[in-house]
Design a protein around this motif. Structure first.
Motif, PDB file in Angstrom:
ATOM      1  N   LEU A  58      29.595  36.458   2.022  1.00  0.00           N
ATOM      2  CA  LEU A  58      31.001  37.212   2.718  1.00  0.00           C
ATOM      3  C   LEU A  58      30.375  37.537   4.022  1.00  0.00           C
ATOM      4  N   GLY A  59      31.616  38.026   4.561  1.00  0.00           N
ATOM      5  CA  GLY A  59      30.974  38.414   6.103  1.00  0.00           C
ATOM      6  C   GLY A  59      31.826  39.938   5.740  1.00  0.00           C
ATOM      7  N   GLY A  60      32.554  40.811   6.433  1.00  0.00           N
ATOM      8  CA  GLY A  60      32.464  42.224   7.122  1.00  0.00           C
ATOM      9  C   GLY A  60      33.628  42.528   7.898  1.00  0.00           C
ATOM     10  N   ILE A  98      26.324  35.416  17.080  1.00  0.00           N
ATOM     11  CA  ILE A  98      26.783  37.119  16.618  1.00  0.00           C
ATOM     12  C   ILE A  98      25.720  37.334  15.706  1.00  0.00           C
ATOM     13  N   SER A  99      26.108  38.849  16.440  1.00  0.00           N
ATOM     14  CA  SER A  99      25.011  39.425  15.311  1.00  0.00           C
ATOM     15  C   SER A  99      24.287  39.317  14.577  1.00  0.00           C
ATOM     16  N   GLY A 100      23.114  38.743  14.175  1.00  0.00           N
ATOM     17  CA  GLY A 100      22.659  38.426  12.498  1.00  0.00           C
ATOM     18  C   GLY A 100      22.485  37.333  12.388  1.00  0.00           C
ATOM     19  N   GLN A 146       5.326  28.439   5.089  1.00  0.00           N
ATOM     20  CA  GLN A 146       5.807  27.645   5.324  1.00  0.00           C
ATOM     21  C   GLN A 146       7.610  27.380   5.360  1.00  0.00           C
ATOM     22  N   MET A 147       7.672  26.768   6.773  1.00  0.00           N
ATOM     23  CA  MET A 147       9.029  26.823   7.109  1.00  0.00           C
ATOM     24  C   MET A 147      10.050  26.288   6.610  1.00  0.00           C
ATOM     25  N   ILE A 148      11.078  26.715   5.911  1.00  0.00           N
ATOM     26  CA  ILE A 148      12.317  26.474   5.011  1.00  0.00           C
ATOM     27  C   ILE A 148      13.589  25.725   6.110  1.00  0.00           C
ATOM     28  N   VAL A 149      13.878  27.078   6.610  1.00  0.00           N
ATOM     29  CA  VAL A 149      15.720  26.883   7.387  1.00  0.00           C
ATOM     30  C   VAL A 149      15.692  27.254   8.471  1.00  0.00           C
ATOM     31  N   TYR A 150      16.127  27.606   9.706  1.00  0.00           N
ATOM     32  CA  TYR A 150      16.284  28.669  10.723  1.00  0.00           C
ATOM     33  C   TYR A 150      17.607  28.425  11.057  1.00  0.00           C
ATOM     34  N   THR A 172      29.529  30.305  11.959  1.00  0.00           N
ATOM     35  CA  THR A 172      29.179  31.044  12.403  1.00  0.00           C
ATOM     36  C   THR A 172      28.146  31.165  12.782  1.00  0.00           C
ATOM     37  N   ALA A 173      27.025  29.718  12.941  1.00  0.00           N
ATOM     38  CA  ALA A 173      25.909  29.796  13.251  1.00  0.00           C
ATOM     39  C   ALA A 173      25.687  27.839  13.023  1.00  0.00           C
TER      40      ALA A 173
END
Length: 535
Positions: A27-29, A270-272, A261-265, A344-345
């Motif tokens: 949920l965004g702002g 946008i910021s964040g 251990q990395m899961i995802v990036y 957004t990503a």
């Protein structure tokens, strides 16, 4: 769960974009301000809308025109950014929250001239407790005939606040009496895990349908229950899982990976948007041999989990190349109870793979009829797992072991026409007191052939599609059809969960997975296992 979901289908077209596109959303702002140039363009749009309303040959409803233009704008961006009208947004929140208030039945209404039919009551729900059965025809809801209702209209009448009552009128095959049920609505959990059982001694099976707010807790409960039954290895099924909440994909993967251990990036503008997600080290199932099932409809959050497991050589991925959705949506609530799901990503697996499939042609993207070998050829990214194995990006998660399980055309036709279901309802009405140990004999198969041959609706179904059918088609696929018949009979008598245990015996991918645990354990023992270095 007053809705109809075909077991072997996935929401297609726009509906799939909605279901899959919401996967990974949060949920965004705030909303950004518009530029002066954008303001001028909005003025042009307002003028255009005014002209359409005042001068178009036919009256134009403003809401329809505006929502259509919004969706048209979003289609120029990517397949998963989407406008959610109030009904879509409400359904999304219910699904992600994990419950809604209703009766607890899966229903079907293929067309307006077909009756509203119960596919199955869900165990433990008000409908189950009231005695509703598979095959029951709901002829009225609160005294209103259902034949001319759409399924959405029926759903609205069946759902309602917890504690309220609804009266339905039911006709039951094999029973001349018209039945009336007044049922009190209650909270119906939309569990993301409905099937979890011992598929073989020592081998547990868990199927995750989607990723909601309760998935991690459900998984823990199911695994603990299976371990009490002697489970020492696990098949985790993500087939036909369109995705869900990003945080839940991370938590599920965390159960099987070592600390750090990395899961995802994720990466965006946008910021964040730039975030790394790593295992906490709190996983309880680090040593559990793991085989994971995926198919072409495993998407988004499912691919995050499969990608992390594969990149760290933690388990064996079996099945078909996944959908290829590597976009993350943020859901922004709007006025009038609508919302915007905006990409957004992008997300990347631990080895750096972008899983997103090419969507320059939206038609090709949504049809997704490429073969596994063709997807490998177009994959532009080559990466290495912790143990040095080659993996590919840019087109979904390619399984370590490809197992194709095509549905024979005749079985697909019979299933789409609901012949297995209708036969099961009639068969159970004629054969009371079937034991759980029953088998589909050649006599039952012959009875099914005669049933199908006598069904005019099936003949009409074939004629409308220009398809010819012969009894020899059933003979050529007798074993598969016997399995489908048994599954439908079990479902009608004892529920969907029991039916899935029957289905497991004719599930080619699952059966292959049972033989692959030695390979899964070899992967987990490869050198290089351990916390991933910084990117």
């Amino acid at each position: 769960m007053e809705r109809w979901v075909r077991r072997k289908s996935i929401l297609g077209g726009l509906a799939f974009v909605i279901a899959g596109g919401l996967a990974g959303g949060i949920l965004g702002g705030r909303t950004a301000s518009v530029s002066e140039r954008t303001g001028e363009q909005l003025a042009t749009y307002t003028n255009l809308l005014s002209l359409v309303q005042s001068r178009a040959a036919e009256p134009v409803e403003p809401r329809v025109a505006i929502e259509g233009s919004i969706r048209g704008m979003l289609r120029t961006m990517d397949p998963h950014s989407n406008y959610l009208d109030p009904e879509d947004y409400k359904h999304m929140l219910e699904e992600q929250q994990g419950s809604f208030s209703g009766l607890g039945i899966v229903i079907s209404k293929p067309s307006n001239d077909k009756p509203l039919t119960v596919i199955s009551p869900l165990e433990g729900t008000p409908a189950w407790n009231a005695g509703i059965r598979a095959g029951d025809i709901i002829s009225q809801i609160e005294g209103v005939d259902t034949l001319d209702m759409t399924i959405d209209e029926a759903l609205k009448r069946l759902k309602g606040p917890k504690g309220t009552k609804v009266t339905i009128t039911v006709t039951r095959p094999g029973d001349a009496e018209v039945l009336h049920f007044t049922i009190t609505r209650d909270d119906i959990p939309t569990n993301s895990i409905r099937q979890a059982f011992m598929v073989r001694p020592g081998t547990g099976y868990v199927k995750i349908e989607n990723f909601t707010r309760t998935t991690d807790h459900e998984l823990d409960e199911r695994i603990r229950a299976l371990q009490k039954q002697g489970m020492t290895r696990l098949i985790l099924d993500l087939r036909r899982n369109p995705g869900g909440l990003l945080e839940q994909a991370v938590r599920v993967a965390d159960r099987f990976l070592k600390k750090d251990q990395m899961i995802v990036y994720t990466h965006g503008r946008i910021s964040g948007a730039d975030q790394e997600y790593r295992a906490t080290g709190a996983g309880d199932h680090l040593d559990l041999p793991l085989v994971m099932l995926v198919d072409k409809y495993s998407a988004s959050a499912s691919e995050i989990v499969a990608g992390a497991i594969q990149d760290h050589d933690r388990g064996l991925i079996v099945g078909e190349t996944t959908w290829g959705k590597g976009l993350v949506q943020t859901v922004y609530p709007l006025s009038q109870d609508a919302a915007l799901a905006l990409t957004t990503a992008r997300y990347y697996t631990p080895s750096g793979r972008l899983i997103q499939r090419d969507y320059n042609s939206l038609e090709d993207y949504l049809s997704h009829d490429e073969k596994d070998e063709d997807l490998i050829k177009v994959s532009k990214e080559v990466r290495r797992t912790d143990g040095g194995r080659t993996v590919y990006g840019g087109g979904g998660i390619h399984p370590d072991v490809v197992v194709i399980d095509p549905t024979p055309p005749v079985v697909d036709l019979l299933e789409r026409a609901q012949m297995f279901f209708h036969f099961a309802v009639e068969y159970n009405a004629k054969h009371k007191g079937l034991p759980r140990s029953f088998e589909v004999t050649p006599v039952v198969l012959q009875e099914f052939q005669e049933f199908v041959r006598a069904r005019q609706d099936f003949q009409d179904f074939l004629k409308a599609r220009g398809v010819k059918w012969a009894a020899a088609d059933i003979d050529a696929n007798a074993d598969r059809i016997k399995g489908e018949i048994k599954e439908s009979i079990v479902s009608a008598l004892w529920g969907l969960e029991e039916a899935y245990k029957v289905h497991a015996e004719i599930d080619r991918q699952l059966q292959k997975a049972l033989d692959l645990f030695p390979r899964a354990q070899e992967l987990a023992a490869l050198p290089g296992a351990g916390p991933q270095t910084e990117r």
